[in-house]
Design a protein around this motif. Structure first.
Motif, short mmCIF file in Angstrom:
data_model
loop_
_atom_site.label_atom_id
_atom_site.label_comp_id
_atom_site.label_asym_id
_atom_site.label_seq_id
_atom_site.Cartn_x
_atom_site.Cartn_y
_atom_site.Cartn_z
N ASP A 157 -1.82 1.44 3.79
CA ASP A 157 -2.60 0.23 4.11
C ASP A 157 -2.52 -0.81 3.46
OD1 ASP A 157 -4.21 1.75 6.31
OD2 ASP A 157 -5.65 2.44 4.88
N TYR A 158 -2.11 -0.72 1.95
CA TYR A 158 -2.03 -1.89 1.19
C TYR A 158 -0.66 -2.38 1.25
CZ TYR A 158 -6.42 -0.64 -1.11
OH TYR A 158 -7.87 -0.58 -1.60
N ALA A 159 0.45 -1.67 1.45
CA ALA A 159 1.65 -1.80 1.59
C ALA A 159 2.70 -1.88 2.61
CB ALA A 159 2.54 -1.10 0.34
N GLY A 160 2.22 -1.32 3.62
CA GLY A 160 2.88 -1.02 4.98
C GLY A 160 3.61 0.32 4.85
N GLU A 161 4.64 0.32 5.68
CA GLU A 161 5.35 1.76 6.02
C GLU A 161 6.40 1.90 4.80
OE1 GLU A 161 4.57 4.20 7.84
OE2 GLU A 161 2.98 3.26 8.90
#
Length: 385
Positions: free
Chosen positions: A108-112
């Motif tokens: 959610d905070y950093a992407g995949e």
């Protein structure tokens, strides 16, 4: 002022400083590892006021989200934490799969993939199996050990924290009177120590221990449960306890039913002289090595032969017993204003002789300042038979 509302406000400031560090280090998210044991709780408690008594815990913080998530393996501990947390209560969770939930939050905070993720206590508290699980969960990102920059922030204490440490200094100093009041020839050491722990727990502490040495060595340990006090005992008593707000203090006194023999009096005087000398050089900008050298010199100047070290001379302390390096692990560590040092001259004499003399001190430009009323006169207490 030591209130929960005051703590909430202080934690907001702490989180902002940590998020400023995250932006500087380009951490898209921060995962803080914790565990339910002294030495494992402080980094998490610093931004959540989470209470752990066993097992693993993970806090997850984003760069701009002011409310960290607190993930705890035990639903019971999650309830305890919700009762006292500084984050939003709904963000204290006990998911069935801790690592899967860490993965969801980091995503959610950093992407995949492809971002820098800071991990606090990655090398200190994360077992190999847990590291492998963490790497499998978020290993598509770069996992960076963020322990040092995180600890650098929490080593500098706020006014709220300084007051909490001072509060514990008064509590533990009063414990010495409790120890004296319950001591008599024939008393069971276990009972006397239990009385001091009852006193400090009644003030709101959860974790801690009492221990002592009876042989003029500094190695304080719990006594056998059936050991009783004798008239000629020379007691180096130590209490190590967190404050009602979680801040750790170690404190000692020497007790006896008779006048101290000359050897013991000289030994005690030498260690008290060491505290005076080394606290004078514990100034902003000086190093741990300056403290260690001052301890050794003061004791040598009293005519005693220094044989080495039995423990570090000092280390930074706070919500963990140690929230940074010690004089043994990093003698060149530079002292900073408003650091709290757990002070215990680690110099040992020939035949492992020595007293353990401990208390908390605050680093200032003028030298270290004691954060308790436990002055030199309180390091020896004569007992009534």
């Amino acid at each position: 002022m030591l209130t929960h509302a005051g703590l909430v406000q202080d934690v907001k400031i702490r989180i902002q400083k940590i998020q400023d560090m995250m932006k500087k280090e380009d951490f898209a998210a921060l995962v803080i590892i914790g565990g339910g044991a002294p030495g494992g709780m402080g980094a998490i408690r610093y931004i959540t006021n989470a209470h752990l008594w066993g097992g693993a815990g993970y806090a997850v913080l984003g760069q701009d989200d002011p409310d960290p998530y607190m993930l705890i393996w035990s639903s019971y501990q999650a309830v305890w934490t919700r009762n006292e947390t500084t984050t939003r209560k709904e963000r204290v969770e006990s998911p069935a799969d801790l690592m899967e939930r860490v993965k969801e939050l980091v995503t959610d905070y950093a992407g995949e993939s492809g971002k820098r993720i800071g991990v606090v206590n990655m090398k200190k508290l994360l077992p190999l199996g847990a590291y492998e699980s963490l790497d499998q969960a978020i290993g598509s990102h770069d996992l960076i050990d963020a322990t040092e920059p995180y600890n650098a922030i929490r080593q500098i204490k706020s006014p709220f924290e300084l007051e909490a440490v001072q509060q514990n200094g008064y509590i533990l100093d009063a414990c010495m009177d409790v120890f004296a009041d319950h001591s008599y020839v024939g008393a069971r050491y276990w009972d006397v120590c239990a009385a001091t722990e009852e006193f400090v727990k009644a003030k709101g502490a959860f974790w801690g221990r009492t221990k002592l040495s009876l042989d003029l060595t500094p190695f304080t340990v719990p006594t056998p449960k059936d050991l009783t006090m004798s008239e000629d005992d020379i007691i180096n008593f130590e209490i190590v306890y967190e404050s009602p707000w979680g801040y750790w203090t170690e404190m000692t006194s020497v007790f006896s039913f008779i006048d101290l023999p000359d050897e013991a009096q000289l030994q005690l005087d030498a260690y008290l002289a060491a505290v005076d000398a080394s606290s004078a050089v514990a100034r902003t900008g000086n190093t741990y090595d300056d403290i260690s050298n001052a301890n050794d010199k003061a004791i040598s100047d009293m005519g005693l032969k220094v044989a080495g070290k039995h423990t570090p001379d000092c280390h930074s302390t706070g919500l963990d017993g140690s929230d940074g390096p010690s004089s043994a692990s990093d003698p060149d560590f530079v002292l900073k204003s408003n650091m709290i040092l757990s002070y215990h001259p680690g110099t040992v004499l020939e035949n492992d002789k020595g007293f353990l003399i401990t208390d908390n001190f605050m680093v200032t430009d003028e030298g270290a300042v004691r954060l308790s009323p436990h002055n030199a006169d309180r390091y020896y207490i004569r007992l009534e038979k």
